[in-house]
Each structure stands twice: as C-alpha cells, then as structure tokens.
Design a protein around this motif. Structure first.
Motif, PDB file in Angstrom:
ATOM      1  N   LYS A  78       0.832  -1.203   0.000  1.00 56.08           N
ATOM      2  CA  LYS A  78       0.000   0.000   0.000  1.00 56.08           C
ATOM      3  C   LYS A  78       0.868   1.255   0.000  1.00 56.08           C
ATOM      4  CE  LYS A  78      -3.905  -1.946   2.593  1.00 56.08           C
ATOM      5  NZ  LYS A  78      -4.730  -1.802   3.825  1.00 56.08           N
ATOM      6  N   ASP A  79       0.380   2.289  -0.660  1.00 58.82           N
ATOM      7  CA  ASP A  79       0.999   3.602  -0.562  1.00 58.82           C
ATOM      8  C   ASP A  79       0.366   4.315   0.629  1.00 58.82           C
ATOM      9  OD1 ASP A  79       2.702   3.376  -2.729  1.00 58.82           O
ATOM     10  OD2 ASP A  79       1.152   3.982  -4.150  1.00 58.82           O
ATOM     11  N   VAL A  80       1.130   4.452   1.699  1.00 65.67           N
ATOM     12  CA  VAL A  80       0.604   5.038   2.927  1.00 65.67           C
ATOM     13  C   VAL A  80       1.211   6.417   3.134  1.00 65.67           C
ATOM     14  CG1 VAL A  80       0.347   4.745   5.422  1.00 65.67           C
ATOM     15  CG2 VAL A  80       0.374   2.743   3.932  1.00 65.67           C
ATOM     16  N   ASP A  81       0.364   7.413   3.354  1.00 65.12           N
ATOM     17  CA  ASP A  81       0.835   8.757   3.674  1.00 65.12           C
ATOM     18  C   ASP A  81       1.046   8.823   5.184  1.00 65.12           C
ATOM     19  OD1 ASP A  81       1.319  11.436   4.089  1.00 65.12           O
ATOM     20  OD2 ASP A  81      -0.196  12.120   2.668  1.00 65.12           O
ATOM     21  N   ILE A  82       2.300   8.812   5.605  1.00 65.01           N
ATOM     22  CA  ILE A  82       2.619   8.764   7.035  1.00 65.01           C
ATOM     23  C   ILE A  82       2.061   9.980   7.772  1.00 65.01           C
ATOM     24  CG2 ILE A  82       4.482   8.561   8.728  1.00 65.01           C
ATOM     25  CD1 ILE A  82       4.123   6.139   6.897  1.00 65.01           C
ATOM     26  N   LYS A  83       1.993  11.116   7.093  1.00 62.07           N
ATOM     27  CA  LYS A  83       1.456  12.323   7.725  1.00 62.07           C
ATOM     28  C   LYS A  83       0.011  12.139   8.176  1.00 62.07           C
ATOM     29  CE  LYS A  83       4.209  16.031   5.611  1.00 62.07           C
ATOM     30  NZ  LYS A  83       4.142  17.275   4.815  1.00 62.07           N
ATOM     31  N   LEU A  84      -0.736  11.320   7.450  1.00 61.74           N
ATOM     32  CA  LEU A  84      -2.165  11.171   7.729  1.00 61.74           C
ATOM     33  C   LEU A  84      -2.463  10.099   8.777  1.00 61.74           C
ATOM     34  CD1 LEU A  84      -3.612  11.449   4.098  1.00 61.74           C
ATOM     35  CD2 LEU A  84      -3.332  13.254   5.815  1.00 61.74           C
ATOM     36  N   ILE A  85      -1.450   9.340   9.148  1.00 62.42           N
ATOM     37  CA  ILE A  85      -1.674   8.279  10.137  1.00 62.42           C
ATOM     38  C   ILE A  85      -1.943   8.888  11.510  1.00 62.42           C
ATOM     39  CG2 ILE A  85      -0.542   6.418  11.427  1.00 62.42           C
ATOM     40  CD1 ILE A  85       0.852   5.596   8.893  1.00 62.42           C
ATOM     41  N   LYS A  86      -3.023   8.461  12.121  1.00 64.41           N
ATOM     42  CA  LYS A  86      -3.356   8.905  13.469  1.00 64.41           C
ATOM     43  C   LYS A  86      -2.819   7.890  14.474  1.00 64.41           C
ATOM     44  CE  LYS A  86      -5.674  12.589  12.331  1.00 64.41           C
ATOM     45  NZ  LYS A  86      -5.151  13.935  12.669  1.00 64.41           N
ATOM     46  N   SER A  87      -2.170   8.402  15.488  1.00 65.50           N
ATOM     47  CA  SER A  87      -1.654   7.509  16.525  1.00 65.50           C
ATOM     48  C   SER A  87      -2.211   7.945  17.872  1.00 65.50           C
ATOM     49  CB  SER A  87      -0.122   7.548  16.564  1.00 65.50           C
ATOM     50  OG  SER A  87       0.334   8.847  16.898  1.00 65.50           O
ATOM     51  N   ASP A  88      -2.241   7.030  18.775  1.00 67.89           N
ATOM     52  CA  ASP A  88      -2.721   7.341  20.122  1.00 67.89           C
ATOM     53  C   ASP A  88      -1.759   6.703  21.126  1.00 67.89           C
ATOM     54  OD1 ASP A  88      -4.285   8.225  22.220  1.00 67.89           O
ATOM     55  OD2 ASP A  88      -5.616   6.479  22.157  1.00 67.89           O
ATOM     56  N   PRO A  89      -0.541   7.258  21.227  1.00 69.66           N
ATOM     57  CA  PRO A  89       0.466   6.649  22.109  1.00 69.66           C
ATOM     58  C   PRO A  89       0.014   6.645  23.566  1.00 69.66           C
ATOM     59  CG  PRO A  89       1.425   8.335  20.677  1.00 69.66           C
ATOM     60  CD  PRO A  89      -0.049   8.478  20.580  1.00 69.66           C
ATOM     61  N   GLN A  90       0.269   5.550  24.236  1.00 65.40           N
ATOM     62  CA  GLN A  90      -0.103   5.427  25.642  1.00 65.40           C
ATOM     63  C   GLN A  90       1.137   5.083  26.468  1.00 65.40           C
ATOM     64  OE1 GLN A  90      -3.232   5.955  26.879  1.00 65.40           O
ATOM     65  NE2 GLN A  90      -3.918   6.484  24.813  1.00 65.40           N
ATOM     66  N   PHE A  91       1.441   5.939  27.427  1.00 62.41           N
ATOM     67  CA  PHE A  91       2.543   5.670  28.350  1.00 62.41           C
ATOM     68  C   PHE A  91       1.939   5.502  29.746  1.00 62.41           C
ATOM     69  CE2 PHE A  91       4.507   7.640  24.745  1.00 62.41           C
ATOM     70  CZ  PHE A  91       5.723   6.989  24.613  1.00 62.41           C
ATOM     71  N   LYS A  92       1.555   4.281  30.019  1.00 67.83           N
ATOM     72  CA  LYS A  92       0.870   4.007  31.282  1.00 67.83           C
ATOM     73  C   LYS A  92       1.886   3.785  32.399  1.00 67.83           C
ATOM     74  CE  LYS A  92      -3.183   2.002  29.030  1.00 67.83           C
ATOM     75  NZ  LYS A  92      -4.057   0.815  28.885  1.00 67.83           N
ATOM     76  N   PHE A  93       1.482   4.186  33.587  1.00 70.53           N
ATOM     77  CA  PHE A  93       2.318   3.977  34.770  1.00 70.53           C
ATOM     78  C   PHE A  93       1.370   3.719  35.934  1.00 70.53           C
ATOM     79  CE2 PHE A  93       5.418   4.882  38.074  1.00 70.53           C
ATOM     80  CZ  PHE A  93       6.607   4.430  37.517  1.00 70.53           C
ATOM     81  N   ILE A  94       1.285   2.475  36.342  1.00 70.22           N
ATOM     82  CA  ILE A  94       0.292   2.061  37.336  1.00 70.22           C
ATOM     83  C   ILE A  94       0.946   1.880  38.702  1.00 70.22           C
ATOM     84  CG2 ILE A  94      -1.516   0.399  37.895  1.00 70.22           C
ATOM     85  CD1 ILE A  94      -1.950   1.928  35.280  1.00 70.22           C
ATOM     86  N   LYS A  95       0.372   2.543  39.693  1.00 66.15           N
ATOM     87  CA  LYS A  95       0.831   2.400  41.078  1.00 66.15           C
ATOM     88  C   LYS A  95      -0.378   2.282  42.009  1.00 66.15           C
ATOM     89  CE  LYS A  95       5.430   2.651  41.105  1.00 66.15           C
ATOM     90  NZ  LYS A  95       6.293   1.710  41.839  1.00 66.15           N
ATOM     91  N   SER A  96      -0.127   2.285  43.302  1.00 66.05           N
ATOM     92  CA  SER A  96      -1.190   2.020  44.283  1.00 66.05           C
ATOM     93  C   SER A  96      -2.252   3.110  44.341  1.00 66.05           C
ATOM     94  CB  SER A  96      -0.577   1.836  45.677  1.00 66.05           C
ATOM     95  OG  SER A  96       0.353   0.782  45.672  1.00 66.05           O
ATOM     96  N   ASN A  97      -1.817   4.367  44.353  1.00 67.34           N
ATOM     97  CA  ASN A  97      -2.757   5.476  44.548  1.00 67.34           C
ATOM     98  C   ASN A  97      -3.287   6.010  43.218  1.00 67.34           C
ATOM     99  OD1 ASN A  97      -2.369   5.530  47.411  1.00 67.34           O
ATOM    100  ND2 ASN A  97      -0.408   6.563  47.064  1.00 67.34           N
ATOM    101  N   ILE A 217       8.737  10.037  37.384  1.00 67.96           N
ATOM    102  CA  ILE A 217       9.460  10.237  38.650  1.00 67.96           C
ATOM    103  C   ILE A 217       8.468  10.645  39.741  1.00 67.96           C
ATOM    104  CG2 ILE A 217      11.080  11.763  39.863  1.00 67.96           C
ATOM    105  CD1 ILE A 217      12.773  11.812  37.305  1.00 67.96           C
ATOM    106  N   LEU A 218       7.585  11.577  39.411  1.00 68.63           N
ATOM    107  CA  LEU A 218       6.560  12.006  40.376  1.00 68.63           C
ATOM    108  C   LEU A 218       5.664  10.835  40.774  1.00 68.63           C
ATOM    109  CD1 LEU A 218       5.509  15.433  38.801  1.00 68.63           C
ATOM    110  CD2 LEU A 218       6.600  15.119  41.034  1.00 68.63           C
ATOM    111  N   CYS A 219       5.271  10.026  39.796  1.00 64.54           N
ATOM    112  CA  CYS A 219       4.422   8.865  40.091  1.00 64.54           C
ATOM    113  C   CYS A 219       5.126   7.890  41.032  1.00 64.54           C
ATOM    114  CB  CYS A 219       4.041   8.147  38.796  1.00 64.54           C
ATOM    115  SG  CYS A 219       2.874   9.046  37.762  1.00 64.54           S
ATOM    116  N   THR A 220       6.415   7.697  40.819  1.00 64.08           N
ATOM    117  CA  THR A 220       7.184   6.786  41.672  1.00 64.08           C
ATOM    118  C   THR A 220       7.262   7.319  43.097  1.00 64.08           C
ATOM    119  OG1 THR A 220       8.519   6.103  39.760  1.00 64.08           O
ATOM    120  CG2 THR A 220       9.402   5.612  41.952  1.00 64.08           C
TER     121      THR A 220
END
Length: 375
Positions: A78-97, A217-220
C-alpha cells in the motif's frame, strides 16, 4: 561491382561515435535521449512488485498469492501517507494510589514523600525502560495496523512514524517557529528542508521524553498512577523557573545535536533563555544546569537510538549534505558542556528539581488547572 547505393542496406548507426558527437555538440541531448531509452527499457523488462509477505517481507509480483518459504498468503503493498496516520500513544504507569484532584495530591503526606525522596538509580532506569518499551510497542502496532514496509519509506517518513509512537504530530506552514512541543503534541513547519524537519522533530521529541521522565518520577515518589493531573505538575516543574527551563532546553538541543551534521548544531533557544536571566544565575550555576541536562540527554538519546541507529544517523547526515547551503558554524559547539553528574549527584539534582518544583506547583493551582485541560 556492387553499386554504392546497394550498400546502404548494410549500414548501421555507429552509436558510440554518435554519442561522442552528441556529447560534444549537445551535451544535454544525450542525457535526455538516454533517460528516455532507459525509461522504455525499464518499462519493457522490469515489473514493479505489488505484493509482499507479511512475515519475511519479501516482495512478489501480482500473479503470486503465497510465500513459498513462510507458507502465508501475500498482502498488497500500500501507498501510505505517514502524515495522515493517526496515533494514540499510551505511556501508562500504574501504582497504588489514584489521585482525582490537586487537593488530593498536595497533602502534607505527599509533600513529605517528595522531601524524603525514596528514589534510586534502579527506579530511574525502570522509568527509562518503561518509556522505551511503550514507544516500541506503539511503533510496532503502527507498522502492523497500517501494513507498512518500513524499509520502503523515505528517510523523513521513517523518523515521522517513529515520532508518532510517542506523540501526535501536526504540521503548519506559517510563523517563525520551526516547530514546538505542547501537551503531548508536536507541531512542525513543513516549509523547512527535510534535514531540518528531522532535527526539529527530534528536538521537540526530546522535550516530550523529558516531560514523560519527570511525570513518572513524580508517580514513583507519590506511589500513584499516571494521569493528567500529574502530567500537569511535570509540565509546570519544567517551565516555571529559568533553572528548569535551561535544563529542558539544553537537553533537547543536545539530543538534536547528536543527530545533526557536525557544525550545524543549534542552541538558540537555550541562548535566548540565558540572555533573559538578568543576573538570576551565575555562570557556574548555568554550567551545572548543562551538566544536569547532559545526564537527561544521555537517557533520552538512549531511548531514541533504539530505532534511530547508526545507519539512520548516517542517512540524516547525508540528507544534511544535500540540503544545506550555508557553511558550517562551529561557534555553537563552544556552548556544549562535556560534564555529567555521577549517579549520586544526578539523584540529588532530581531531588532539587522535584522538591522545589512540587512546592512551587502547590502555590499555582490556577496554572495547573489550565495545563490539565490540555491533556
């Protein structure tokens, strides 16, 4: 005796001699004819592959349906236009509180946690690994979901796709700024040369990664899961004082410079902040901010180089050689500080940044609430 006129049927053009004459009299004519000939020849004998194996990535022609080695069905390229690709990056950090308001965050108990600073080099490295792992996972998903053949992409598209594994990327064609980062989104001016778009993208990406490091760092320290409230505090800490502004800007410039052709490094944003200080910091204090920035930039570069390897860096340098028209300027390199803090010194620097920044943030709720609406 055979008549001269009958010999004409045995006559063939001396292509080599004609080429020599054309080159002498009409140097451009030959190149035009040759390119047309090559085009016709390529059209006659070469057929572009239209399919590929999703497992080994080998390319095939249209009539093929299966990869004989991997035994899987082929997909169309496929010819994909990288500019048009939508991304939804997730940087999760799970702790107790799980904090739901700034009031829940700025308690005396949490202020004590920040001051006590139960944080180690191992914790810091765990944060870097989490960021790297999350970005690579998103990058892989973007490639798979959009059926992208990474090796077929142009240089800029490779870097752009990688950047989208961290942030959303928008484009503009107005204003003086080459690009900027704001609340998990990079905006890039696409009127620049390809090489400058790449290094601007890397510069702004470094800002995001430092913000993410500070958030985790704050989450930690607070033993809490990441959310927009904590991110808002991290943004505030990196922007409220010249001390943290210089660290943020220096580390971003330093990362950008790592991937820039030697002699084209740029520290203009850092210089602008430095000029606005009006005696607020001594020369020695500014040098320390650079050393802290070096520590952060080493971490950020390590994350970026998980994809932007030696080969891609060489490609970026080659692109610079194609694009640049100015002579290299080595004066900016004099701004670079070649010192780093030891692990213990770096942890003390992080404590200073976080403890002073957290205290200042608690006194600026209105600004935090404004930041929080942008996430």
């Amino acid at each position: 005796m055979i008549g001269l006129e009958t010999l004409s049927k045995y006559s063939t053009p001396d292509v080599e001699k004609q080429r020599m004459i054309d080159d002498l009299l009409h140097p451009q004519l030959h190149s035009l004819v040759k390119s047309q000939y090559d085009f016709c020849e390529s059209k006659a004998y070469y057929i572009e592959p239209t399919k590929y194996c999703p497992k080994c990535l080998r390319k095939y022609h249209e009539e093929e349906n299966f990869c004989p080695e991997c035994l899987v069905s082929l997909k169309h390229i496929k010819d994909v236009d990288i500019k048009l690709i939508k991304s939804d990056p997730q940087f999760k950090f799970i702790k107790s509180n799980e904090f739901n308001s700034f009031e829940e965050i700025f308690t005396q108990e949490n202020k004590n946690r920040i001051d006590e600073f139960d944080f180690s080099t191992k914790d810091y490295n765990r944060i870097l690994r989490n960021i790297k792992k999350s970005s690579i996972t998103t990058f892989d998903n973007l490639i798979r979901s959009n059926e992208i053949l990474l090796d077929d992409l142009k240089l800029f598209d490779k870097i752009l796709l990688y950047a989208k594994s961290f942030v959303e990327v928008d484009f503009k064609s107005y204003g003086q700024e080459l690009g900027y980062f704001s609340f998990n989104r990079i905006t890039l001016d696409d009127r620049q040369t390809v090489s400058l778009q790449i290094t601007t993208l890397i510069h702004e990406l470094a800002h995001f990664i430092l913000k993410e490091i500070m958030t985790e760092i704050l989450c930690t320290l607070l033993d809490c899961s990441k959310n927009s409230l904590i991110e808002s505090i991290a943004v505030f800490i990196l922007s409220y004082s010249p001390f943290t502004q210089l660290i943020d800007e220096y580390s971003a410039h330093n990362c950008e410079g790592r991937f820039t052709l030697y002699g084209y490094q740029d520290y203009s944003s850092f210089i602008q902040i430095e000029k606005s200080l009006d005696g607020e910091m001594t020369a020695d204090e500014i040098e320390i901010t650079k050393s802290i920035g070096n520590n952060f930039s080493v971490s950020i570069k390590d994350i970026l180089e998980s994809y932007i390897d030696w080969d891609l860096r060489s490609d970026i340098k080659d692109q610079f050689l194609k694009d640049v028209i100015d002579e290299p300027n080595y004066e900016m390199l004099a701004l670079e500080n070649c010192n780093k803090l030891t692990d213990i010194g770096f942890l003390k620097a992080i404590w200073l940044i976080v403890s002073e920044g957290f205290s200042a943030a608690s006194q600026n709720r209105d600004k935090l609430e404004m930041y929080e609406t942008n996430f």
